[in-house]
Write a protein that holds these residues in place. Structure first.
Motif, PDB file in Angstrom:
ATOM      1  N   LEU A   1       0.828  -1.211   0.000  1.00  0.00           N
ATOM      2  CA  LEU A   1       0.000   0.000   0.000  1.00  0.00           C
ATOM      3  C   LEU A   1       0.862   1.260   0.000  1.00  0.00           C
ATOM      4  CD1 LEU A   1      -2.773  -1.033   2.549  1.00  0.00           C
ATOM      5  CD2 LEU A   1      -3.014  -0.769   0.073  1.00  0.00           C
ATOM      6  N   LEU A   2       1.925   1.255   0.797  1.00  0.00           N
ATOM      7  CA  LEU A   2       2.829   2.409   0.839  1.00  0.00           C
ATOM      8  C   LEU A   2       3.479   2.644  -0.522  1.00  0.00           C
ATOM      9  CD1 LEU A   2       4.602   1.877   4.281  1.00  0.00           C
ATOM     10  CD2 LEU A   2       3.042   3.730   3.666  1.00  0.00           C
ATOM     11  N   LEU A   3       3.925   1.562  -1.156  1.00  0.00           N
ATOM     12  CA  LEU A   3       4.535   1.696  -2.480  1.00  0.00           C
ATOM     13  C   LEU A   3       3.524   2.223  -3.495  1.00  0.00           C
ATOM     14  CD1 LEU A   3       6.679  -1.566  -2.674  1.00  0.00           C
ATOM     15  CD2 LEU A   3       7.521   0.785  -2.491  1.00  0.00           C
ATOM     16  N   SER A   4       2.300   1.724  -3.441  1.00  0.00           N
ATOM     17  CA  SER A   4       1.266   2.184  -4.376  1.00  0.00           C
ATOM     18  C   SER A   4       0.975   3.666  -4.174  1.00  0.00           C
ATOM     19  CB  SER A   4      -0.015   1.365  -4.210  1.00  0.00           C
ATOM     20  OG  SER A   4       0.189   0.051  -4.674  1.00  0.00           O
ATOM     21  N   GLU A   5       0.918   4.103  -2.922  1.00  0.00           N
ATOM     22  CA  GLU A   5       0.676   5.519  -2.646  1.00  0.00           C
ATOM     23  C   GLU A   5       1.838   6.377  -3.120  1.00  0.00           C
ATOM     24  OE1 GLU A   5      -0.322   6.215   1.452  1.00  0.00           O
ATOM     25  OE2 GLU A   5      -1.960   4.764   1.394  1.00  0.00           O
TER      26      GLU A   5
ATOM     27  N   TYR B   1       0.667   4.344 -10.439  1.00  0.00           N
ATOM     28  CA  TYR B   1       1.000   2.935 -10.631  1.00  0.00           C
ATOM     29  C   TYR B   1       0.549   2.114  -9.431  1.00  0.00           C
ATOM     30  CZ  TYR B   1       3.701   4.719 -14.468  1.00  0.00           C
ATOM     31  OH  TYR B   1       4.062   5.352 -15.626  1.00  0.00           O
ATOM     32  N   GLN B   2       0.162   0.871  -9.700  1.00  0.00           N
ATOM     33  CA  GLN B   2      -0.266  -0.059  -8.658  1.00  0.00           C
ATOM     34  C   GLN B   2       0.891  -1.002  -8.358  1.00  0.00           C
ATOM     35  OE1 GLN B   2      -3.190  -0.159  -6.938  1.00  0.00           O
ATOM     36  NE2 GLN B   2      -2.241  -1.758  -5.722  1.00  0.00           N
ATOM     37  N   ALA B   3       1.334  -1.033  -7.110  1.00  0.00           N
ATOM     38  CA  ALA B   3       2.430  -1.912  -6.706  1.00  0.00           C
ATOM     39  C   ALA B   3       1.883  -3.175  -6.066  1.00  0.00           C
ATOM     40  CB  ALA B   3       3.344  -1.193  -5.723  1.00  0.00           C
ATOM     41  N   SER B   4       2.535  -4.288  -6.366  1.00  0.00           N
ATOM     42  CA  SER B   4       2.182  -5.545  -5.690  1.00  0.00           C
ATOM     43  C   SER B   4       3.463  -6.286  -5.357  1.00  0.00           C
ATOM     44  CB  SER B   4       1.268  -6.402  -6.572  1.00  0.00           C
ATOM     45  OG  SER B   4       1.927  -6.764  -7.766  1.00  0.00           O
ATOM     46  N   LEU B   5       3.407  -7.039  -4.262  1.00  0.00           N
ATOM     47  CA  LEU B   5       4.548  -7.830  -3.813  1.00  0.00           C
ATOM     48  C   LEU B   5       4.310  -9.289  -4.142  1.00  0.00           C
ATOM     49  CD1 LEU B   5       5.130  -6.333  -0.255  1.00  0.00           C
ATOM     50  CD2 LEU B   5       6.434  -5.869  -2.319  1.00  0.00           C
TER      51      LEU B   5
END
Length: 98
Positions: free
Chosen positions: A6-10, A15-19
Motif C-alpha cells: 500500500l505504501l509503495l502504491s501511494e 501505478y499499482q504496486a504488488s509484492l
C-alpha cells in the motif's frame, strides 16, 4: 508486508504496486502496473530493503527513477552522468583528517 504494498502504491501513484511471494532468501518481487494493468517494472528487493524505513525510501527513489526511464522522461545516460558528477564532487571535496 501488505502495508508495504500500500505504501509503495501511494508513493508511486498512479501505478499499482504488488509484492510477490517470499523467495528462498527472503527476497520479494515488486511489480508496478499502469492504469490498464500492464506491467511496467518488475524488480526484486531483499526483505531488509522493504522492512527498513530508510532503505524503503531508497527503493521508492529507485523505482521513481526507473519509471522516468520507462516513460521516456529521462535517458539512462543522464542518470549515469548525474552519478558520475556526484562521485567526482565527493572525491574533490576536502577531507578533514583526525
Amino acid at each position: 508486508m501488505e502495508n508495504i504494498s500500500l505504501l509503495l502504491s501511494e508513493a508511486l501513484a498512479p501505478y499499482q504496486a504488488s509484492l510477490g511471494p517470499v523467495g528462498a532468501q527472503g527476497e520479494r518481487l515488486v511489480t508496478l502496473k499502469n492504469a490498464v494493468g500492464a506491467t511496467v517494472i518488475e524488480r526484486v528487493f531483499s526483505s531488509a530493503q522493504l522492512g527498513d524505513r530508510r532503505q524503503l525510501t531508497d527503493v521508492v527513489d529507485g523505482l521513481h527513477r526507473d519509471l522516468m526511464v520507462a516513460e521516456g522522461r529521462i535517458e539512462p545516460c543522464v542518470i549515469a552522468a548525474m552519478r558520475n558528477a556526484t562521485q567526482v564532487a565527493a572525491f574533490a571535496a576536502p577531507q578533514a583528517f583526525v
